[in-house]
Design a protein around this motif. Structure first.
Motif, PDB file in Angstrom:
ATOM      1  N   LEU A   1       0.829  -1.205   0.000  1.00  0.00           N
ATOM      2  CA  LEU A   1       0.000   0.000   0.000  1.00  0.00           C
ATOM      3  C   LEU A   1       0.863   1.256   0.000  1.00  0.00           C
ATOM      4  N   ASN A   2       1.928   1.247   0.787  1.00  0.00           N
ATOM      5  CA  ASN A   2       2.819   2.402   0.805  1.00  0.00           C
ATOM      6  C   ASN A   2       3.498   2.597  -0.543  1.00  0.00           C
ATOM      7  N   CYS A   3       3.933   1.510  -1.165  1.00  0.00           N
ATOM      8  CA  CYS A   3       4.561   1.634  -2.484  1.00  0.00           C
ATOM      9  C   CYS A   3       3.586   2.175  -3.523  1.00  0.00           C
ATOM     10  N   HIS A   4       2.421   1.548  -3.622  1.00  0.00           N
ATOM     11  CA  HIS A   4       1.496   1.892  -4.703  1.00  0.00           C
ATOM     12  C   HIS A   4       0.645   3.124  -4.405  1.00  0.00           C
ATOM     13  N   PHE A   5       0.069   3.188  -3.233  1.00  0.00           N
ATOM     14  CA  PHE A   5      -0.917   4.226  -2.916  1.00  0.00           C
ATOM     15  C   PHE A   5      -0.276   5.502  -2.376  1.00  0.00           C
ATOM     16  N   VAL A   6       0.714   5.371  -1.511  1.00  0.00           N
ATOM     17  CA  VAL A   6       1.284   6.557  -0.865  1.00  0.00           C
ATOM     18  C   VAL A   6       2.374   7.189  -1.713  1.00  0.00           C
ATOM     19  N   TYR A   7       3.391   6.413  -2.075  1.00  0.00           N
ATOM     20  CA  TYR A   7       4.581   6.987  -2.713  1.00  0.00           C
ATOM     21  C   TYR A   7       4.665   6.763  -4.219  1.00  0.00           C
ATOM     22  N   HIS A   8       3.784   5.944  -4.766  1.00  0.00           N
ATOM     23  CA  HIS A   8       3.752   5.673  -6.210  1.00  0.00           C
ATOM     24  C   HIS A   8       5.116   5.208  -6.726  1.00  0.00           C
TER      25      HIS A   8
ATOM     26  N   SER B   1       8.600  10.180   7.266  1.00  0.00           N
ATOM     27  CA  SER B   1       9.849  10.603   6.632  1.00  0.00           C
ATOM     28  C   SER B   1      10.797   9.434   6.408  1.00  0.00           C
ATOM     29  N   ILE B   2      10.910   8.558   7.395  1.00  0.00           N
ATOM     30  CA  ILE B   2      11.799   7.405   7.260  1.00  0.00           C
ATOM     31  C   ILE B   2      11.270   6.454   6.191  1.00  0.00           C
ATOM     32  N   THR B   3       9.965   6.220   6.188  1.00  0.00           N
ATOM     33  CA  THR B   3       9.367   5.341   5.185  1.00  0.00           C
ATOM     34  C   THR B   3       9.553   5.927   3.791  1.00  0.00           C
ATOM     35  N   ARG B   4       9.380   7.219   3.667  1.00  0.00           N
ATOM     36  CA  ARG B   4       9.571   7.899   2.385  1.00  0.00           C
ATOM     37  C   ARG B   4      11.010   7.718   1.912  1.00  0.00           C
ATOM     38  N   TRP B   5      11.961   7.881   2.823  1.00  0.00           N
ATOM     39  CA  TRP B   5      13.376   7.739   2.494  1.00  0.00           C
ATOM     40  C   TRP B   5      13.688   6.312   2.037  1.00  0.00           C
TER      41      TRP B   5
ATOM     42  N   ARG C   1       7.671   1.569  -7.508  1.00  0.00           N
ATOM     43  CA  ARG C   1       7.621   0.148  -7.824  1.00  0.00           C
ATOM     44  C   ARG C   1       8.198  -0.648  -6.650  1.00  0.00           C
ATOM     45  N   PRO C   2       7.452  -1.643  -6.167  1.00  0.00           N
ATOM     46  CA  PRO C   2       7.992  -2.478  -5.090  1.00  0.00           C
ATOM     47  C   PRO C   2       9.186  -3.295  -5.599  1.00  0.00           C
ATOM     48  N   THR C   3      10.211  -3.385  -4.782  1.00  0.00           N
ATOM     49  CA  THR C   3      11.367  -4.213  -5.117  1.00  0.00           C
ATOM     50  C   THR C   3      11.740  -5.035  -3.888  1.00  0.00           C
ATOM     51  N   LEU C   4      12.478  -6.097  -4.122  1.00  0.00           N
ATOM     52  CA  LEU C   4      12.926  -6.923  -3.001  1.00  0.00           C
ATOM     53  C   LEU C   4      13.824  -6.112  -2.066  1.00  0.00           C
ATOM     54  N   ARG C   5      14.688  -5.286  -2.616  1.00  0.00           N
ATOM     55  CA  ARG C   5      15.589  -4.470  -1.795  1.00  0.00           C
ATOM     56  C   ARG C   5      14.797  -3.536  -0.878  1.00  0.00           C
ATOM     57  N   LYS C   6      13.801  -2.864  -1.422  1.00  0.00           N
ATOM     58  CA  LYS C   6      12.974  -1.967  -0.607  1.00  0.00           C
ATOM     59  C   LYS C   6      12.194  -2.766   0.439  1.00  0.00           C
ATOM     60  N   PHE C   7      11.703  -3.928   0.046  1.00  0.00           N
ATOM     61  CA  PHE C   7      10.954  -4.757   0.983  1.00  0.00           C
ATOM     62  C   PHE C   7      11.829  -5.191   2.159  1.00  0.00           C
ATOM     63  N   LEU C   8      13.095  -5.491   1.875  1.00  0.00           N
ATOM     64  CA  LEU C   8      14.006  -5.905   2.936  1.00  0.00           C
ATOM     65  C   LEU C   8      14.414  -4.740   3.835  1.00  0.00           C
ATOM     66  N   LYS C   9      14.401  -3.513   3.306  1.00  0.00           N
ATOM     67  CA  LYS C   9      14.723  -2.334   4.111  1.00  0.00           C
ATOM     68  C   LYS C   9      13.504  -1.814   4.884  1.00  0.00           C
ATOM     69  N   PHE C  10      12.319  -2.172   4.449  1.00  0.00           N
ATOM     70  CA  PHE C  10      11.083  -1.651   5.033  1.00  0.00           C
ATOM     71  C   PHE C  10      10.955  -1.919   6.536  1.00  0.00           C
TER      72      PHE C  10
ATOM     73  N   LEU D   1      13.026  -1.624   8.771  1.00  0.00           N
ATOM     74  CA  LEU D   1      13.739  -0.556   9.467  1.00  0.00           C
ATOM     75  C   LEU D   1      12.775   0.534   9.924  1.00  0.00           C
ATOM     76  N   THR D   2      11.791   0.836   9.104  1.00  0.00           N
ATOM     77  CA  THR D   2      10.839   1.894   9.461  1.00  0.00           C
ATOM     78  C   THR D   2      10.068   1.532  10.718  1.00  0.00           C
ATOM     79  N   GLN D   3       9.705   0.273  10.845  1.00  0.00           N
ATOM     80  CA  GLN D   3       8.925  -0.164  12.000  1.00  0.00           C
ATOM     81  C   GLN D   3       9.774  -0.295  13.262  1.00  0.00           C
ATOM     82  N   VAL D   4      11.025  -0.707  13.100  1.00  0.00           N
ATOM     83  CA  VAL D   4      11.920  -0.821  14.249  1.00  0.00           C
ATOM     84  C   VAL D   4      12.166   0.567  14.853  1.00  0.00           C
ATOM     85  N   ILE D   5      12.454   1.530  13.998  1.00  0.00           N
ATOM     86  CA  ILE D   5      12.675   2.896  14.481  1.00  0.00           C
ATOM     87  C   ILE D   5      11.402   3.445  15.103  1.00  0.00           C
TER      88      ILE D   5
END
Length: 127
Positions: free
Chosen positions: A55-62, A116-120, A64-73, A75-79
């Motif tokens: 939802l964040n990839c498609h609806f919020v930030y427009h 902000s972190i999720t956007r980054w 493309r989902p990637t495996l790299r972004k999925f693996l970094k995601f 981090l947003t929740q831990v912080i």
């Protein structure tokens, strides 16, 4: 805040509300099926987390989902969880706030930071 960033932020909040509903729906369903509540919590969290990513990839930030972004995601929740826990502790244990009311300012502080972190994490450096 620019109007495009404000629109992203509003969509981010909407996704957060939707995710809360997804988590709670999955959690209660799993509890009612007889699953131990901690296992149901993990099931709801993981389900909502995966849906949140897309939802964040498609609806919020427009983007493309990637495996790299999925693996970094995560981090947003831990912080987010760490900051919320620290602020909640400071307000309740150090400043004597009500444990019922303390989460409200914590959310007001942490939602923009998490945005902000999720956007980054999800947007390209130029985005």
């Amino acid at each position: 805040m620019r109007s495009s960033t404000l629109g992203e932020f509003i969509r981010f909040v909407i996704v957060g509300i939707v995710n809360t509903g997804i988590y709670y729906g999955v959690y209660t369903f799993l509890v009612y099926t007889g699953l131990f509540y901690i296992a149901a919590h993990f099931g709801g969290f993981i389900t909502a987390f995966i849906i949140s990513y897309f939802l964040n990839c498609h609806f919020v930030y427009h983007v493309r989902p990637t495996l790299r972004k999925f693996l970094k995601f995560p981090l947003t929740q831990v912080i987010n969880m760490g900051l919320q826990t620290l602020l909640l502790y400071l307000l309740v244990d150090c400043l004597g706030w009500s444990e019922i009311l303390a989460p409200l300012p914590v959310l007001i502080i942490t939602v923009p930071i998490t945005y902000s972190i999720t956007r980054w994490v999800l947007k390209d450096k130029k985005g």
